[in-house]
Design a protein around this motif. Sequence first.
Motif, short mmCIF file in Angstrom:
data_model
loop_
_atom_site.label_atom_id
_atom_site.label_comp_id
_atom_site.label_asym_id
_atom_site.label_seq_id
_atom_site.Cartn_x
_atom_site.Cartn_y
_atom_site.Cartn_z
N GLN A 95 -2.13 11.00 4.11
CA GLN A 95 -2.62 9.95 3.21
C GLN A 95 -1.64 8.79 3.13
OE1 GLN A 95 -4.88 12.56 0.40
NE2 GLN A 95 -4.68 10.76 -0.89
N ALA A 110 -7.51 8.83 -5.89
CA ALA A 110 -6.21 8.27 -6.25
C ALA A 110 -6.31 7.33 -7.45
CB ALA A 110 -5.60 7.55 -5.06
N ALA A 125 4.79 9.74 -9.54
CA ALA A 125 4.29 10.16 -10.85
C ALA A 125 3.98 11.64 -10.82
CB ALA A 125 3.03 9.37 -11.19
N ALA A 126 3.48 12.12 -9.68
CA ALA A 126 3.10 13.52 -9.60
C ALA A 126 4.31 14.43 -9.51
CB ALA A 126 2.20 13.74 -8.38
N LEU A 163 1.91 -1.25 -9.92
CA LEU A 163 0.93 -0.89 -8.91
C LEU A 163 0.07 0.28 -9.36
CD1 LEU A 163 2.58 -1.37 -5.44
CD2 LEU A 163 0.31 -2.08 -6.15
N THR A 164 0.71 1.26 -10.01
CA THR A 164 -0.04 2.40 -10.52
C THR A 164 -1.08 1.91 -11.51
OG1 THR A 164 1.95 3.72 -10.31
CG2 THR A 164 0.17 4.66 -11.59
N ALA A 210 -5.07 13.03 -6.45
CA ALA A 210 -4.70 12.03 -5.45
C ALA A 210 -4.75 12.59 -4.04
CB ALA A 210 -3.30 11.48 -5.74
N SER A 242 -2.48 5.02 4.36
CA SER A 242 -2.40 3.91 3.42
C SER A 242 -1.43 2.85 3.92
CB SER A 242 -1.96 4.38 2.05
OG SER A 242 -2.80 5.39 1.62
N ALA A 288 -4.13 7.72 -10.73
CA ALA A 288 -3.29 6.67 -11.28
C ALA A 288 -3.59 6.49 -12.77
CB ALA A 288 -3.53 5.36 -10.52
N ALA A 319 0.83 -1.20 0.00
CA ALA A 319 0.00 0.00 0.00
C ALA A 319 0.87 1.24 0.00
CB ALA A 319 -0.89 -0.02 1.23
N TRP A 375 -9.92 3.47 -5.61
CA TRP A 375 -9.17 3.84 -4.40
C TRP A 375 -9.20 5.35 -4.17
CZ3 TRP A 375 -3.32 4.52 -3.65
CH2 TRP A 375 -3.01 4.50 -2.28
N ALA A 380 -1.91 9.24 -14.56
CA ALA A 380 -0.47 8.98 -14.62
C ALA A 380 -0.16 7.94 -15.69
CB ALA A 380 0.03 8.52 -13.25
N GLY A 424 -7.19 6.84 -2.00
CA GLY A 424 -5.88 7.33 -1.55
C GLY A 424 -5.78 7.34 -0.05
N PRO A 437 -5.17 0.37 -0.43
CA PRO A 437 -5.77 0.20 -1.76
C PRO A 437 -6.39 -1.19 -1.91
CG PRO A 437 -3.37 0.19 -1.88
CD PRO A 437 -3.73 0.56 -0.48
N PHE A 438 -6.02 -2.12 -1.03
CA PHE A 438 -6.56 -3.47 -1.17
C PHE A 438 -8.01 -3.55 -0.73
CE2 PHE A 438 -2.01 -3.72 -0.86
CZ PHE A 438 -1.72 -4.50 -1.97
N MET A 444 7.88 -2.29 -10.45
CA MET A 444 6.90 -2.55 -9.38
C MET A 444 5.95 -1.36 -9.15
SD MET A 444 6.02 -4.86 -7.12
CE MET A 444 5.26 -5.00 -5.52
N PRO A 445 6.49 -0.15 -8.91
CA PRO A 445 5.56 0.98 -8.74
C PRO A 445 4.71 1.20 -9.98
CG PRO A 445 7.77 1.60 -8.05
CD PRO A 445 7.88 0.27 -8.74
N VAL A 455 -2.52 14.90 -11.45
CA VAL A 455 -2.31 13.66 -10.70
C VAL A 455 -2.21 14.00 -9.21
CG1 VAL A 455 -0.68 11.80 -10.22
CG2 VAL A 455 -1.21 12.41 -12.57
N VAL A 490 -3.86 0.20 -9.58
CA VAL A 490 -4.72 1.15 -8.87
C VAL A 490 -5.62 1.90 -9.84
CG1 VAL A 490 -4.68 3.32 -7.59
CG2 VAL A 490 -3.26 1.43 -6.83
N VAL A 530 3.91 1.49 -1.10
CA VAL A 530 4.56 1.65 -2.41
C VAL A 530 3.58 2.26 -3.41
CG1 VAL A 530 5.60 0.41 -4.33
CG2 VAL A 530 6.18 -0.20 -1.99
N ALA A 531 2.30 1.86 -3.30
CA ALA A 531 1.30 2.41 -4.21
C ALA A 531 1.19 3.91 -4.05
CB ALA A 531 -0.05 1.76 -3.96
N VAL A 532 1.20 4.36 -2.81
CA VAL A 532 1.14 5.80 -2.58
C VAL A 532 2.37 6.48 -3.15
CG1 VAL A 532 1.27 7.58 -0.81
CG2 VAL A 532 -0.32 5.70 -0.57
N ALA A 547 4.11 5.45 -5.57
CA ALA A 547 4.03 5.43 -7.03
C ALA A 547 3.23 6.62 -7.51
CB ALA A 547 3.37 4.13 -7.49
N VAL A 548 2.11 6.87 -6.83
CA VAL A 548 1.28 8.00 -7.24
C VAL A 548 2.03 9.31 -7.01
CG1 VAL A 548 -0.80 9.30 -6.69
CG2 VAL A 548 -0.91 6.82 -6.90
#
Lengths: 425, 305
Positions: A100, B273, A20-21, B5-6, B267, A104, B277, A10, B14, B280, B16, B20-21, B1-2, B263, B9, A12-14, A16-17
Motif C-alpha cells: 500500500q 484509509a 498513528a496506528a 495530512l491525516t 487502513a 501510494s 484517518a 502521498a 481514500w 486516528a 489507502g 490520496p489526491f 505536517m503528517p 486504524v 485524508v 507522507v500520508a501513508v 501518517a496513517v
Amino acid sequence: MKRTTSQVLAFVAVLAVSAAACGDSSDDSAATTVAAPATAATTAQSPPASDDPGAELRAWGWASSETEDSTLTGLLGEYSSISGDSVTFEPQPEYDTALQAALSAGDPPDFFYVDSFKLPDLAAAGALAPIPDGVITDPGDIYPSLQSAFTFDGTWYCPPKDFSTLGLVYDVDALAEAGIEPPTTMEELAVAAAALTTPDRKGLVFGPELARAGVFMLGNGGYIVNDDVSAMTLDSDANRAALQYLADMFQAGNASTPSAIEAGWAGEALGQGKAAMVIEGNWIVGFLADNFPDRNWDVVEMPAGTEGRGTFAFTVCYGVGAEHESDAAWDAVDYLTGPEGAAKWTDAFNVMPARQSLRDGWLSGHEKLEPFLNGAEYAHAWQFTPGFGDVVGEFNTQFEQLIAGDITVDQLIASVTEAGESVLG
Amino acid sequence: MPILLTLWVSFRDWTGIGSPFDSEFTGIDNYRELLVDPGIRRKDFAISIRNTFYYVIIVVPAQTVLAMFLAFLVNQRFLRGRGAFRTLLYFPSVTSSIAITLIWLVLFFPSGIVNRVLPIDTINWFDEPNGVIHNVAGVFGVDSAPSWARQEVFELSMWEWLSGPSVAMFAIMLLAIWTTSGTMMLIFLGGLQNINPEIEEAAAVDGASWWKRFRYVVVPLLRPQVYLTVTLGVIGTWQVFDQVYAANQGGPQKTTLTPAFLVYSQAFKNSKAGLAAATATILFVIILTFTWIQRRVTGRSDEAA
C-alpha cells in the motif's frame, strides 16, 4: 516536478496513517524494502545472444517458507536465461502495508502477489493493469472459478499462480482405532466427531471463522451474501441449520477451536494428536511433513450437506502494477503462470496448479492430495467487496459467542445481517 | 505536517491504495460512520473505546505507583547491587514489545506457569472474552444484564459498557504495567537523585518510618515526575497497539480491539484509509482531552499541597 511533490505527499500520508496506528513502535517495515539476497541464478545469468541488456524487473510477494522463496528465485533465474530480462524477488514481511505504501508513493514493483480477497480493493483503486489481449497463454485452460476470482467489474486482471481449497484432514490411526470410515456427509461427520472425542482429543477442530464455518453453510446451499456481494443472504433456513449443527457439535464438546486446546491453529492440533479431524487446506501438508512427520494423516473432500459439498478456494495471482506496466512484466507473469512455469512451481511443493491441463501431471506427484484438487469443481472463491471485511469480522466474533453458548443462532443471524446491511447500504 | 495530512485524508474516501489526491472529498461521512450512523463501524469503534478506556484507567495509575515505588527501593543507599536491580527492572522496557508479548503468551497458556502458580482453576487467559467486572458480578449472582442495564447507549448496552476489561485484555494490562514501569522508574530515579539526601535523613532523624518518609517526604517532592509519567502514560496507553497486534489481533470477540489497532486494520486490511484517518483524528482529540483533564487535576492538587 509537480508529480514528485504529490508522490512525496502521498507517501507522507501513508506514513501518517501508519504512524498513528503504530504509535512510536519500531515497526517501520512499511517503508523499507527487504531485498532477497540476490542469488547466483538471478544475477549471474548471461543474457542470450542479443545485445539487448534486458529489462530489470522487481517482483514482490509475502515472505513464506524458504522452499517457496528459493523455488521462485530459481524459476525467475530460468526465466532470465530465456528472456534476457532479470527479475529480483523481494519478499515483504508486512506485505499489505508495504504494498500500500509503495502504491501510494507511486513506486510499486513491476508485478506482485495479489490475494483474491484483496483483488477488489486493488482493482477498484485502479492499482492493477488489466490483462492485455493475448499476453497470457491459453487462458481457457485456467479453472473458470479461479479466473472469475480475479475478475472485477467484468475485467480480468491477473492470472492465478496457484490455489488451495479446504478439505477434511484426519488422523488415520485415530479413525482406524475407533473403527470409523472417513465421513462423507455432515451427519456422518457429527457422529464421527462424537466417537473420536476422548479426554485428550477433540473429534473436530477448526478456527472459529467464516472461512471455515462457511463451508457448512455452502454445503446446505446457503451463504452469508449473494454472489455479487450486494445483499446479505444469511437469514435462511439453510444457514440456520448449518450454524445450529455447528453450535450443537461445539456445545457437546465434540468440536473445539484450536486456541481452546492450546494449539496455534488446527494443523498444529492434528500434528500434536489433540484433534482427530480438522478442516484445513493443502498448506497443512508441508507443515505436517516438516513438524510432525510421524503423524499418519489423510484427506477427504468436505462432507456433503443437504445440497452437496462446499469448500472455499484461496488463490493468489501475479498482478502487474498499472503504474509501471510493461511488456516485460507481462511476459514474466505469463512465464510464471503458463503451462511450463506453473508446472515447475506447483511440483516443488503442495500448492495446486490453476491450469486444468496440469491436473494429471501434478496428481502423479501428489496422489494423496486429489480431494483438494477435486474441490476446485465446486469451490466458492474467498472474496468479497471492499469494506466487507468488517462484516466477516463481526461474523467471526458472533460465531465465537455462538459456539460458547452465549447467543443463539437467530441472534447471530440478526446482528451479522444488521452489520452487513450497514456496510452494503 | 503528517497531522494535517491525516486530518485532510479523514474527509476523503481514500482507500489507502494509490494516490490520496485521486480520492474524493466526502465531507464528514467518515466521522458520521464512526459517531452517528448506527452500524458495524460505529459498533467496532465503541467497543475499541470501551476496551481502551478500561486499559487507560487501570494501567496508568498502576504503572506510575509501581514505578515510583521501585525507584524509591533501588535508590536506597543501603541496598546492595543497586545497579543490577536497576538493569533488571529496566530490562523489559528495552526489549522488543513483540518479543515480550510472545513470551507473555507462553506464560499465560492454560498449561503455562501462571496457571500453575496461581491457586485457581486453569484459565485460558488470552482466549477468555468475559469482562472482569462481569466475572466479579457473577460471583455475587449477577450473571446477566439486570433490566436497568439493557438500555443501549452508542451501540452497546449499559451491561456491555460496564463489562470491565476482558480477561485477555487484563493479561495485556499486566504486561504493559510490567514493561513500562521500568522506563517510568528511570524518570523517578532522576527525580529522586535531585532530592537532597539531607531532607530524607532529617525525616529519619525525626523518627519517620520508611513508609512515612516515602509517603510524606518523597512523593510530594516527586510531583513534577508524576505529572510527566502520567502524561506520557495516558498518551501511550490510548495508543496501545504492539501488544494487541502480537497477542490477539483484537480477539477474543473483539475484547482487545483498540482504536490504534482499528486504524491499522481499516487502513491496511480493509482498504478504508479515510475511515482510519478519521479514527486516528478522534483518538487524537481523546488524548488531548484526557491530557487536559489530567493537567487540571494535577494542577489543582498542586495548589492544595
